[in-house]
Design a protein around this motif. Structure first.
Motif, PDB file in Angstrom:
ATOM      1  N   GLY A  62       0.810  -1.208   0.000  1.00 50.17           N
ATOM      2  CA  GLY A  62       0.000   0.000   0.000  1.00 50.17           C
ATOM      3  C   GLY A  62       0.846   1.262   0.000  1.00 50.17           C
ATOM      4  O   GLY A  62       0.361   2.338  -0.322  1.00 50.17           O
ATOM      5  N   ASN A  63       2.131   1.134   0.336  1.00 49.54           N
ATOM      6  CA  ASN A  63       3.043   2.280   0.367  1.00 49.54           C
ATOM      7  C   ASN A  63       3.802   2.470  -0.940  1.00 49.54           C
ATOM      8  O   ASN A  63       4.629   3.372  -1.032  1.00 49.54           O
ATOM      9  CB  ASN A  63       4.062   2.113   1.505  1.00 49.54           C
ATOM     10  CG  ASN A  63       3.411   2.086   2.866  1.00 49.54           C
ATOM     11  OD1 ASN A  63       2.311   2.580   3.048  1.00 49.54           O
ATOM     12  ND2 ASN A  63       4.087   1.503   3.830  1.00 49.54           N
ATOM     13  N   GLU A  67      -0.307   7.704  -4.409  1.00 45.60           N
ATOM     14  CA  GLU A  67      -1.675   8.063  -4.059  1.00 45.60           C
ATOM     15  C   GLU A  67      -2.266   6.933  -3.220  1.00 45.60           C
ATOM     16  O   GLU A  67      -1.694   5.846  -3.140  1.00 45.60           O
ATOM     17  CB  GLU A  67      -2.507   8.245  -5.336  1.00 45.60           C
ATOM     18  CG  GLU A  67      -2.011   9.359  -6.224  1.00 45.60           C
ATOM     19  CD  GLU A  67      -2.789   9.500  -7.515  1.00 45.60           C
ATOM     20  OE1 GLU A  67      -3.902   8.926  -7.612  1.00 45.60           O
ATOM     21  OE2 GLU A  67      -2.290  10.176  -8.420  1.00 45.60           O
ATOM     22  N   THR A  68      -3.425   7.172  -2.618  1.00 44.31           N
ATOM     23  CA  THR A  68      -4.114   6.111  -1.899  1.00 44.31           C
ATOM     24  C   THR A  68      -4.392   4.984  -2.879  1.00 44.31           C
ATOM     25  O   THR A  68      -4.912   5.212  -3.971  1.00 44.31           O
ATOM     26  CB  THR A  68      -5.426   6.638  -1.289  1.00 44.31           C
ATOM     27  OG1 THR A  68      -5.096   7.719  -0.416  1.00 44.31           O
ATOM     28  CG2 THR A  68      -6.139   5.547  -0.517  1.00 44.31           C
ATOM     29  N   ASP A  69      -4.020   3.777  -2.498  1.00 47.82           N
ATOM     30  CA  ASP A  69      -4.068   2.641  -3.421  1.00 47.82           C
ATOM     31  C   ASP A  69      -4.576   1.414  -2.665  1.00 47.82           C
ATOM     32  O   ASP A  69      -3.792   0.629  -2.150  1.00 47.82           O
ATOM     33  CB  ASP A  69      -2.655   2.399  -3.970  1.00 47.82           C
ATOM     34  CG  ASP A  69      -2.619   1.469  -5.157  1.00 47.82           C
ATOM     35  OD1 ASP A  69      -3.642   1.321  -5.855  1.00 47.82           O
ATOM     36  OD2 ASP A  69      -1.541   0.898  -5.404  1.00 47.82           O
ATOM     37  N   PRO A  70      -5.908   1.255  -2.573  1.00 47.08           N
ATOM     38  CA  PRO A  70      -6.462   0.142  -1.799  1.00 47.08           C
ATOM     39  C   PRO A  70      -5.961  -1.214  -2.301  1.00 47.08           C
ATOM     40  O   PRO A  70      -5.908  -1.464  -3.506  1.00 47.08           O
ATOM     41  CB  PRO A  70      -7.970   0.267  -2.007  1.00 47.08           C
ATOM     42  CG  PRO A  70      -8.200   1.656  -2.482  1.00 47.08           C
ATOM     43  CD  PRO A  70      -6.953   2.071  -3.211  1.00 47.08           C
ATOM     44  N   SER A 160      -0.875   4.042  -9.030  1.00 45.13           N
ATOM     45  CA  SER A 160      -1.400   2.810  -8.443  1.00 45.13           C
ATOM     46  C   SER A 160      -0.464   1.635  -8.697  1.00 45.13           C
ATOM     47  O   SER A 160      -0.281   1.229  -9.846  1.00 45.13           O
ATOM     48  CB  SER A 160      -2.782   2.488  -9.029  1.00 45.13           C
ATOM     49  OG  SER A 160      -3.202   1.203  -8.601  1.00 45.13           O
TER      50      SER A 160
END
Length: 180
Positions: A62-63, A67-70, A160
């Motif tokens: 996830g890091n 960007e936020t990447d579920p 992503s």
């Protein structure tokens, strides 16, 4: 395209990825052996940098994106998992090899060659796979992690990791003649 794909081989027993990277060999080497830098494209963890030493790995995918990447549900149980593999060969700044799953899922060898002053050829070979499922799984993993490494070295944005992973896994499945 600045980064160059010079060849991939995906079989049920072995994966081979070759990339030309936009960085000097010393920089690429640091991204392989420095835990903090390795965590930016693959997995970091405590490392004993000698043959027979431990290569620490902690899954924090996830890091890997900017960007936020579920994380897809099927990988969620592995988030935060930490383990180590054994370094089997070490020739700084040219070669590192290590076991996977204690050798049960083969050995990974990463070789670097200098191309002029500011580019590096990276060849990653994962040999000793247990069949098509390993090849698809590891093919998707290595393909996407190398895509992140290429982008990090070029200072590019990574929206992503999981989108890159889906593309790489589909390419591995296609190479193996499997449905994606």
């Amino acid at each position: 395209m600045a980064d160059t794909l010079t060849g991939d081989t995906i079989t049920p027993q072995m994966l081979r990825f070759e990339r030309e990277l936009a960085a000097p060999i010393e920089t690429v080497w640091q991204y392989l052996v420095d835990s903090d830098l390795r965590a930016r494209w693959f997995m970091g963890g405590p490392t004993q940098l000698h043959e027979g030493g431990a290569l620490g790995l902690t899954m924090r995918h996830g890091n890997l994106a900017d960007e936020t990447d579920p994380m897809p549900e099927r990988y969620a149980p592995y988030d935060g998992k930490a383990w180590s593999e054994t370094i089997t060969k070490l020739e700084p700044p040219r070669l590192i090899a290590f076991t996977w799953s204690g050798g049960e899922a083969g050995e990974v060898t990463i070789e670097l060659d200098r191309i002029g002053n500011d580019r590096t050829r990276l060849v990653l070979t994962h040999a000793g796979l247990r069949g098509p499922d390993d090849a698809r799984n590891f093919g998707g993993g290595w393909g996407s992690h190398l895509a992140v490494l290429e982008r990090r070295l070029e200072g590019k944005h990574i929206a992503s990791f999981w989108a890159l992973h889906a593309q790489a896994e589909a390419a591995a499945a296609k190479a193996l003649g499997l449905s994606a």
